[in-house]
Scaffold this active site. Structure first.
Site, short mmCIF file in Angstrom:
data_model
loop_
_atom_site.label_atom_id
_atom_site.label_comp_id
_atom_site.label_asym_id
_atom_site.label_seq_id
_atom_site.Cartn_x
_atom_site.Cartn_y
_atom_site.Cartn_z
N LEU A 1 0.87 -1.16 0.00
CA LEU A 1 0.00 0.00 0.00
C LEU A 1 0.91 1.22 0.00
O LEU A 1 1.92 1.24 0.71
CB LEU A 1 -0.90 0.03 1.24
CG LEU A 1 -2.15 -0.84 1.24
CD1 LEU A 1 -2.93 -0.62 2.54
CD2 LEU A 1 -3.05 -0.54 0.05
N ASP A 2 0.56 2.23 -0.78
CA ASP A 2 1.38 3.43 -0.87
C ASP A 2 1.54 4.10 0.50
O ASP A 2 0.70 3.94 1.39
CB ASP A 2 0.76 4.44 -1.84
CG ASP A 2 0.62 3.87 -3.24
OD1 ASP A 2 1.44 3.03 -3.62
OD2 ASP A 2 -0.33 4.28 -3.93
N TYR A 3 2.58 4.87 0.63
CA TYR A 3 2.87 5.63 1.86
C TYR A 3 1.66 6.45 2.30
O TYR A 3 1.35 6.53 3.49
CB TYR A 3 4.07 6.54 1.59
CG TYR A 3 4.55 7.36 2.75
CD1 TYR A 3 5.36 6.80 3.74
CD2 TYR A 3 4.24 8.72 2.86
CE1 TYR A 3 5.84 7.54 4.80
CE2 TYR A 3 4.70 9.48 3.93
CZ TYR A 3 5.50 8.89 4.89
OH TYR A 3 5.96 9.63 5.95
#
Length: 241
Positions: free
Chosen positions: A107-109
């Site tokens: 999952l992206d930052y």
């Protein structure tokens, strides 16, 4: 004579990485078999007879497998370690799991929500490899609205900025309020920042993004930043999708 398996599968059996990431480790020259560096795919090893090291450390198949669901907050990276020393999702486990776990996909930052962690490389491979087409469902908050044309494009598939054409998405409008529109979108691919880039391709900007389900395994009411073990039913379903 022990079982003979491909090297990347052996590394996955040791809980070091998924099979796909194990292939990367091999390509990078970080894997040795019986003291010899391996840099090509397809090598086979015999369990119990051959010695395999990753980054200089001997690895062996694990005896206990762990399957964790985490509600990832914004501000954490989905890796075991970060070169910029940012907080990682592993930090959220609080050292309570007596095994080396790794995230199943990413999952992206700046994205929150459901993230699975495990030390079962075959399990991770099943969920992340594109050929298995495992659905991932997100709730996206858009700045402003989205046109009927944009919705139709997403449902057909859109061309991203790198030329990749996405598969058709399932998308449902949830509500519009105070200059924002909330939608639910389901895709089965996992390109870098894919959901955000899909909306950008149709002229919309995502300002908040949360993953709420993988297959039929749902985040539910798990508090942000907390984790739990997957149930035996969830594990079985994910393994057999």
């Amino acid at each position: 004579m022990g079982e003979i398996v491909r090297l990347q599968k052996y590394i996955a059996m040791c809980g070091v990485a998924s099979r796909r990431n194990a292939e990367t480790l091999i390509d990078e020259g970080k894997v040795c078999v019986n003291g010899q560096k391996v840099s090509e795919q397809g090598i086979k090893v015999e369990i119990g007879a051959d010695t395999v090291t990753v980054d200089g450390k001997t690895v062996k198949p694990i005896s206990k497998q762990y399957y964790i669901m985490l509600n990832k907050p914004v501000g954490y990276v989905s890796t075991v370690k970060d070169q910029f020393e940012r907080p990682t999702v592993i930090d959220l486990l609080g050292g309570e799991i007596p095994a080396r776990l790794f995230p199943v996909g990413r999952l992206d930052y700046d994205t929150e929500g459901l993230l699975l962690l495990t030390n079962d490389g075959d399990f991770a491979y099943k969920i992340t490899h594109p050929k298995h087409k495992v659905d991932k469902t997100y709730i996206a908050v858009l700045k402003g609205g989205i046109s009927i044309k944009g919705l139709a494009q997403l449902r057909r598939g859109v061309r991203l900025d790198d030329g990749f054409v996405t598969s058709p998405a399932e998308i449902e409008m949830l509500n519009t309020d105070a200059g924002h529109t909330t939608v639910k979108i389901t895709i089965h691919e996992g390109k870098n920042r894919q959901v955000r880039r899909m909306f950008e391709a149709v002229g919309s900007k995502v300002v908040e993004l949360q993953r709420v389900a993988i297959g039929r395994t749902e985040l539910g009411n798990l508090p942000l930043g907390r984790w739990r073990y997957l149930t035996s039913h969830e594990i079985s379903f994910l393994k057999n999708m």
